[in-house]
Motif scaffolding. Structure first.
Motif, mmCIF file in Angstrom:
data_model
loop_
_atom_site.group_PDB
_atom_site.id
_atom_site.type_symbol
_atom_site.label_atom_id
_atom_site.label_comp_id
_atom_site.label_asym_id
_atom_site.label_seq_id
_atom_site.Cartn_x
_atom_site.Cartn_y
_atom_site.Cartn_z
ATOM 1 N N GLY A 16 12.846 -5.264 -15.261
ATOM 2 C CA GLY A 16 13.080 -4.098 -16.098
ATOM 3 C C GLY A 16 13.408 -2.834 -15.348
ATOM 4 O O GLY A 16 13.485 -1.754 -15.944
ATOM 5 N N TRP A 17 13.645 -2.939 -14.014
ATOM 6 C CA TRP A 17 13.951 -1.750 -13.220
ATOM 7 C C TRP A 17 15.440 -1.494 -13.101
ATOM 8 O O TRP A 17 15.856 -0.423 -12.642
ATOM 9 N N LEU A 18 16.271 -2.457 -13.495
ATOM 10 C CA LEU A 18 17.725 -2.325 -13.405
ATOM 11 C C LEU A 18 18.364 -2.712 -14.728
ATOM 12 O O LEU A 18 17.812 -3.532 -15.468
ATOM 13 N N PRO A 19 19.542 -2.159 -15.035
ATOM 14 C CA PRO A 19 20.240 -2.574 -16.251
ATOM 15 C C PRO A 19 20.785 -3.980 -16.116
ATOM 16 O O PRO A 19 20.945 -4.491 -14.995
ATOM 17 N N GLY A 268 -2.958 -0.634 13.215
ATOM 18 C CA GLY A 268 -2.861 -2.012 13.663
ATOM 19 C C GLY A 268 -3.156 -3.024 12.583
ATOM 20 O O GLY A 268 -3.143 -4.237 12.829
ATOM 21 N N GLY A 269 -3.416 -2.542 11.368
ATOM 22 C CA GLY A 269 -3.777 -3.424 10.262
ATOM 23 C C GLY A 269 -2.589 -3.978 9.501
ATOM 24 O O GLY A 269 -1.453 -3.994 9.980
ATOM 25 N N THR A 270 -2.855 -4.391 8.254
ATOM 26 C CA THR A 270 -1.877 -5.119 7.437
ATOM 27 C C THR A 270 -1.642 -4.409 6.111
ATOM 28 O O THR A 270 -2.590 -3.951 5.467
ATOM 29 N N VAL A 271 -0.364 -4.343 5.708
ATOM 30 C CA VAL A 271 0.044 -3.817 4.403
ATOM 31 C C VAL A 271 0.611 -4.964 3.571
ATOM 32 O O VAL A 271 1.458 -5.732 4.050
ATOM 33 N N PHE A 272 0.138 -5.067 2.347
ATOM 34 C CA PHE A 272 0.639 -6.049 1.373
ATOM 35 C C PHE A 272 1.119 -5.237 0.174
ATOM 36 O O PHE A 272 0.314 -4.582 -0.492
ATOM 37 N N GLN A 273 2.434 -5.206 -0.098
ATOM 38 C CA GLN A 273 2.980 -4.358 -1.157
ATOM 39 C C GLN A 273 3.697 -5.180 -2.215
ATOM 40 O O GLN A 273 4.499 -6.072 -1.902
ATOM 41 N N GLY A 274 3.422 -4.847 -3.484
ATOM 42 C CA GLY A 274 4.097 -5.495 -4.595
ATOM 43 C C GLY A 274 4.598 -4.475 -5.595
ATOM 44 O O GLY A 274 4.301 -3.282 -5.495
ATOM 45 N N PHE A 275 5.392 -4.931 -6.562
ATOM 46 C CA PHE A 275 5.841 -4.053 -7.644
ATOM 47 C C PHE A 275 5.629 -4.738 -8.973
ATOM 48 O O PHE A 275 5.749 -5.955 -9.096
ATOM 49 N N LEU A 276 5.261 -3.946 -9.981
ATOM 50 C CA LEU A 276 4.985 -4.475 -11.307
ATOM 51 C C LEU A 276 6.257 -4.537 -12.132
ATOM 52 O O LEU A 276 7.225 -3.825 -11.861
ATOM 53 N N GLU A 277 6.246 -5.375 -13.144
ATOM 54 C CA GLU A 277 7.368 -5.474 -14.068
ATOM 55 C C GLU A 277 7.095 -4.616 -15.297
ATOM 56 O O GLU A 277 5.947 -4.445 -15.711
ATOM 57 N N PHE A 317 17.131 3.094 -4.246
ATOM 58 C CA PHE A 317 15.741 3.496 -4.517
ATOM 59 C C PHE A 317 14.814 2.295 -4.504
ATOM 60 O O PHE A 317 13.709 2.348 -3.951
ATOM 61 N N LEU A 318 15.240 1.192 -5.093
ATOM 62 C CA LEU A 318 14.391 0.014 -5.154
ATOM 63 C C LEU A 318 14.255 -0.661 -3.797
ATOM 64 O O LEU A 318 13.382 -1.512 -3.617
ATOM 65 N N ARG A 319 15.108 -0.277 -2.860
ATOM 66 C CA ARG A 319 14.959 -0.730 -1.472
ATOM 67 C C ARG A 319 14.200 0.305 -0.657
ATOM 68 O O ARG A 319 14.152 0.216 0.572
ATOM 69 N N PHE A 379 2.467 4.021 -19.102
ATOM 70 C CA PHE A 379 3.881 4.213 -19.466
ATOM 71 C C PHE A 379 4.832 3.376 -18.617
ATOM 72 O O PHE A 379 5.973 3.746 -18.438
ATOM 73 N N GLY A 380 4.364 2.233 -18.099
ATOM 74 C CA GLY A 380 5.292 1.339 -17.433
ATOM 75 C C GLY A 380 4.722 0.710 -16.184
ATOM 76 O O GLY A 380 3.567 0.880 -15.846
ATOM 77 N N GLY A 381 5.566 -0.036 -15.494
ATOM 78 C CA GLY A 381 5.177 -0.702 -14.258
ATOM 79 C C GLY A 381 5.303 0.226 -13.073
ATOM 80 O O GLY A 381 5.746 1.355 -13.183
#
Length: 417
Positions: A16-19, A268-277, A317-319, A379-381
């Motif tokens: 739902g982030w792109l047309p 020196g740690g770890t990042v785990f990143q996600g995005f919601l729909e 933006f999404l990148r 109001f959204g993801g």
């Protein structure tokens, strides 16, 4: 991990982030721009909401803003927005409506994304004063989206959030045979399924038997915090890094709002990143059992993308989701796990464009169990990060370690030694 694959782009589109297509976007833009522009031969002017009038006055009174809002539209041709006056009219319309379901992404992002992708837009959208005005407008929109009037899009007709296509999208990642009413708390026999507002619908709750905690008795398991798609996993992150260049480095000090005491512990740690729909579940849940150590709300930008991607066509933006961890509106929730192998960790709720309202439902000092609710997006993801110290020897399981993998909230996504 690469974040530039066609597969990930399709996940953004499906989420739902792109047309649906360029043609769909241009047709929508043409229609909405024509709707707000004064008709030829008429002298009537649109009466702006006070908060939108203040926004317009701010642009015109501040020389830097006035210049920036001209530069960002230079060379833009219809059906795209070509001037700030039209942008103001569109904002005035959008914040008095609830978004319809369909093949268009978040509406303000859709009308402003080309301006974001310019040097003039980048520089202007970094302004803290401008972002304060955006927040004031979004607060007014939030009031509307929390009111019964916002239910006008909660129906089963075309573009309604309860039509067959929308319902199917919201059922997709659950067990076959489970319907919307089996998954979410609602009343299909009541008007609008019993939802009292758009926001009530978007923050719908699971029924008790849905997304139950996996491996609840194993303290070495880390569970999913958000129903989301995996964007990136990064190791050996730095205290300070050039987050604005290609390569999408994470800069801990900036992510954690220059809190040197806390940022130092994660170097020196770890990042785990996600995005919601947009069609997904929007509540956050604790990945570990322990105590809420600290909560920090960080004001930031709404429409600034990575400068390394300015002028590119492939959804810049999404990148830029790693970039926005250091710049955008966000909330930090530090959790001290009972398990020393996890220790102090941080959940970061990250706003994306106009979808930037974070509500924390826990307090500092509160004990929580794995799977307990931490808060929610409104109001959204949006996006989220799990941040681990270097002492936390974490291994993400198969199915939760490649871009685009679907992360189930409360699922066992990783283990620690």
């Amino acid at each position: 991990m690469s974040r530039h694959s066609a597969t990930l782009t399709e996940h953004f589109r499906k989420g739902g982030w792109l047309p649906a297509s360029q043609e769909v976007l241009e047709a929508w833009l043409q229609g909405i721009v024509e709707e707000v522009r004064p008709r030829k031969g008429t002298r009537s002017e649109t009466v702006l909401l006070p908060v939108v009038q203040d926004f317009k006055d701010f642009i015109e009174a501040d020389g830097t803003m006035y210049m920036g809002f001209h530069q960002m539209f230079e060379g833009t041709k219809p059906p795209y927005v070509t001037d700030y006056e039209t942008l103001v009219l569109l904002l005035n319309k959008i914040i008095q409506e609830a978004p319809f379901y369909g093949d268009i992404g978040p509406p303000i992002y859709m009308i402003i994304h080309q301006a974001m992708n310019t040097q003039g837009g980048f520089t202007t959208f970094l302004s803290s004063k401008l972002n304060e005005h955006f927040k004031k407008m979004f607060d007014v929109w939030a009031d509307f989206l929390s009111s019964p009037a916002s239910r006008h899009v909660l129906h089963d007709k075309p573009r309604g959030w309860l039509n067959t296509q929308a319902i199917k999208a919201m059922e997709e990642y659950f067990e076959p045979g489970l319907g919307f009413a089996d998954i979410f708390v609602c009343d299909p026999k009541a008007p609008h399924y019993g939802f009292t507002s758009w926001d009530h619908f978007f923050n719908r709750s699971f029924r008790p038997n849905i997304r139950t905690l996996e491996l609840p008795d194993n303290p070495n398991i880390v569970n999913g915090a958000c129903e989301s798609k995996l964007y990136n996993v990064a190791h050996n992150v730095n205290d300070f890094d050039q987050f604005w260049i290609k390569g999408e480095a994470y800069s801990l000090s900036h992510m954690l709002n220059h809190d040197s005491e806390y940022a130092h512990q994660f170097v020196g740690g770890t990042v785990f990143q996600g995005f919601l729909e947009v069609t997904g579940y929007h509540r956050w849940h604790s990945p570990a059992t322990g105590v809420i150590d600290k909560i920090v709300e960080v004001p930031g930008t709404y429409f600034a993308q990575s400068p390394a991607l300015l002028g590119e066509e492939d959804n810049p933006f999404l990148r830029s989701l790693a970039f926005i961890t250091a710049t955008t509106t966000r909330t930090l929730v530090f959790i001290e796990s009972d398990n020393r192998s996890i220790g102090l960790m941080c959940f970061i709720a990250i706003g994306m464009t106009e979808v930037s309202t974070c509500e924390v439902t826990v307090r500092a000092g509160q004990r929580i169990n794995k799977g307990d609710q931490l808060g929610m997006f409104h109001f959204g993801g949006s996006s989220h990060v799990l941040l681990f110290r270097p002492e936390t020897r974490i291994q993400f399981f198969d199915g939760y370690n490649a871009e685009g993998d679907h992360i189930k909230v409360r699922a066992a996504i990783a283990g620690v030694e």
